[in-house]
Write a protein that holds these residues in place. Structure first.
Motif, mmCIF file in Angstrom:
data_model
loop_
_atom_site.group_PDB
_atom_site.id
_atom_site.type_symbol
_atom_site.label_atom_id
_atom_site.label_comp_id
_atom_site.label_asym_id
_atom_site.label_seq_id
_atom_site.Cartn_x
_atom_site.Cartn_y
_atom_site.Cartn_z
ATOM 1 N N THR A 276 6.372 8.637 -5.901
ATOM 2 C CA THR A 276 5.637 9.910 -5.888
ATOM 3 C C THR A 276 5.685 10.631 -4.558
ATOM 4 O O THR A 276 5.636 11.857 -4.530
ATOM 5 N N GLY A 277 5.730 9.929 -3.437
ATOM 6 C CA GLY A 277 5.838 10.618 -2.156
ATOM 7 C C GLY A 277 4.760 10.212 -1.170
ATOM 8 O O GLY A 277 4.181 9.118 -1.249
ATOM 9 N N TRP A 278 4.459 11.141 -0.239
ATOM 10 C CA TRP A 278 3.523 10.886 0.849
ATOM 11 C C TRP A 278 2.150 11.452 0.501
ATOM 12 O O TRP A 278 2.035 12.535 -0.047
ATOM 13 N N TYR A 279 1.124 10.709 0.910
ATOM 14 C CA TYR A 279 -0.253 11.112 0.649
ATOM 15 C C TYR A 279 -1.076 10.927 1.920
ATOM 16 O O TYR A 279 -0.840 9.986 2.699
ATOM 17 N N ASN A 280 -2.031 11.832 2.131
ATOM 18 C CA ASN A 280 -2.987 11.674 3.229
ATOM 19 C C ASN A 280 -4.021 10.623 2.849
ATOM 20 O O ASN A 280 -4.581 10.657 1.746
ATOM 21 N N ARG A 281 -4.275 9.706 3.770
ATOM 22 C CA ARG A 281 -5.247 8.637 3.514
ATOM 23 C C ARG A 281 -6.239 8.572 4.673
ATOM 24 O O ARG A 281 -5.836 8.529 5.845
ATOM 25 N N LEU A 282 -7.515 8.545 4.334
ATOM 26 C CA LEU A 282 -8.593 8.460 5.312
ATOM 27 C C LEU A 282 -9.164 7.046 5.323
ATOM 28 O O LEU A 282 -9.324 6.426 4.263
ATOM 29 N N TYR A 283 -9.491 6.541 6.523
ATOM 30 C CA TYR A 283 -9.982 5.180 6.691
ATOM 31 C C TYR A 283 -11.380 5.209 7.310
ATOM 32 O O TYR A 283 -11.629 5.927 8.286
ATOM 33 N N ILE A 284 -12.272 4.403 6.733
ATOM 34 C CA ILE A 284 -13.564 4.106 7.349
ATOM 35 C C ILE A 284 -13.494 2.650 7.806
ATOM 36 O O ILE A 284 -13.539 1.720 6.991
#
Length: 472
Positions: free
Chosen positions: A257-265
């Motif tokens: 599917t490709g690249w995705y933005n991922r947020l980390y806590i």
């Protein structure tokens, strides 16, 4: 003939008039009956205890209809993201952590409850307003507009709270800016390294990502950087000390599917050691020290030393089993395993030490009986005083020789002596043979004496090395 035609016309005229008159009369009667029934129904409805209910208008439909008309929901296709075909829509995120509920080493996961808020701008939802005030809605409007498809990566279970109603809030500003907030509890995976357990420090992460939209369509970011994560000062855990919370952003790649933005806590937890000191380390240390008591018990007191050794071994086995029952079955050695198994080895060696002492004592008794059978009879000796000890031994050695097997008075003198039988001059020719066959060397009691020093010293050295390595 003219008379017949005139008669037929008159009959038709009168029959038509009668039918019209009858229709008017029937209509008038129907209206009168309808009014009468309506009046009767109203009277019965106003009577106390009447079973007839008057339907009241639904007051909730009018505002919803007005809001939908004001937001022009029917004029747009909200299945498409805002600005479809153009640049990626920025979606800001901030989180307020309500509670950190559980940390499970067995399941390798954690559970937390948080308020997840999304910020974006959808010009299709803009509306005219003279006061520039926003409109707030509940979860019913969320299903009619576009919202980001956020999900938690590596989550096992998650749900939105619905007591007393679904905990969802939607706020729309006149310029089309949208705030979407929801209260959610999520259980996510945390890869823990338990090689230093229970002196370990764990770092876990809650990962947030869009499920369908790549970074070309949706740009997910922390709205206020590291300040986007707010925590309650009252958050605490029974086994852990929360050291740090911080946020990071990365790109995740999926081959299909490709690249995705991922947020980390990210949050760092340090385990409290006091509980394990009381439940594991102190009992194990006491069992090892209890096994040393046998070194001060007479080696011939078999009923005292054997049960003491077996009891300490079984107690250590119980402690090891209890600790491993509450831990995951990992393929590597944990810090607590090293301490418990080394303690178990010390306890086991104390049992082996007494077995060696008892065995050597048995061998010595056999040698003593053999020696006594070889000694010549001194009944006819004229000078019995000529049988004496060597000049290198004192009177205390003679007492020890005559009372073999009894404990020494001061406990410090080594039980080692050499007996020389010196005969008179007439038996001088036999002296070398008797001396060589009468030499006796006993050192079984020295094993207990050495153990009193070696075992505590070695265990103390092990504790110094252990705590200096794992307490860093």
């Amino acid at each position: 003939m003219h008379a017949d035609v005139c008669f037929m016309l008159c009959a038709c005229f009168f029959s038509t008039g009668a039918l019209q008159l009858r229709g008017q009369v029937f209509q008038t009667c129907s209206q009168t009956r309808s009014k009468r029934e309506t009046t009767r129904t109203q009277r019965e409805a106003h009577k106390p205890g009447s079973t007839l209910l008057m339907r009241s208008p639904d007051v909730t439909k009018a505002p919803v209809t007005k809001s939908e008309q004001l937001l022009k929901l029917d004029d747009h296709d909200f299945t498409m993201r805002p600005g479809f075909g153009g640049p990626a829509i920025p979606v800001g995120v901030d989180v307020q952590l309500e509670s950190l509920d559980t940390i499970s080493e067995v399941d390798m996961d954690f559970t937390m409850t948080l308020y997840l808020r999304h910020y974006w701008k959808d010009e299709r939802l803009s509306f005219p307003s003279n006061t520039n005030q926003s409109m707030t809605f509940d979860g019913r409007l969320v299903k009619k507009i576009w919202v980001p498809d956020i999900f938690f990566v590596h989550s096992k279970r998650s749900f939105i709270h619905d007591t007393t109603t679904e905990n969802v809030m939607l706020r729309v500003h006149p310029d089309g800016k949208v705030l979407y907030s929801l209260r959610v509890t999520v259980t996510a995976m945390c890869n823990m390294d338990l090689s230093h357990f229970p002196l370990d420090t764990q770092t876990c992460s809650l990962e947030i990502e869009s499920y369908a939209y790549t970074d070309d369509d949706l740009m997910l970011y922390w709205k206020r950087g590291n300040k986007s994560l707010q925590t309650d000062e009252k958050i605490s855990l029974s086994q852990f000390l929360i050291q740090e919370f911080h946020t990071t952003t990365k790109l995740a790649f999926y081959s299909s599917t490709g690249w995705y933005n991922r947020l980390y806590i990210n949050f760092t937890l340090r385990r409290h050691i006091f509980f394990f000191l009381l439940q594991t380390y102190f009992p194990a240390t006491l069992m090892v020290m209890l096994s040393w008591v046998s070194f001060w018990i007479d080696r011939r007191a078999v009923p005292a030393r054997v049960p003491l050794g077996i009891t300490t071994v079984l107690t250590m086995s119980t402690i090891i089993t209890g600790v491993n029952a509450s831990m995951p079955r990992v393929s590597y050695i944990k810090a607590v395993d090293i301490y418990l198994w080394v303690s178990f080895v010390f306890v086991f060696l104390s049992v082996i030490e007494y077995a060696a002492v008892n065995y050597l004592s048995t061998l010595q008794e056999r040698k003593e009986r053999t020696l006594s059978s070889r000694l010549p009879c001194t009944c006819g000796m004229t000078h019995p005083g000529q049988m004496m000890m060597s000049s290198s031994y004192s009177d205390m050695d003679m007492m020890t020789t005559g009372n073999y097997g009894m404990s020494e008075l001061n406990g410090d003198k080594q039980e080692q002596f050499l007996v020389h039988l010196v005969l008179d001059n007439e038996q001088g020719a036999q002296r070398p043979a008797v001396s060589s066959s009468s030499s006796l060397f006993i050192d079984t009691h020295a094993i207990d004496k050495y153990s009193r020093v070696i075992f505590p010293g070695a265990y103390t050295l092990f504790n110094i090395i252990y705590w200096s390595i794992y307490s860093q």
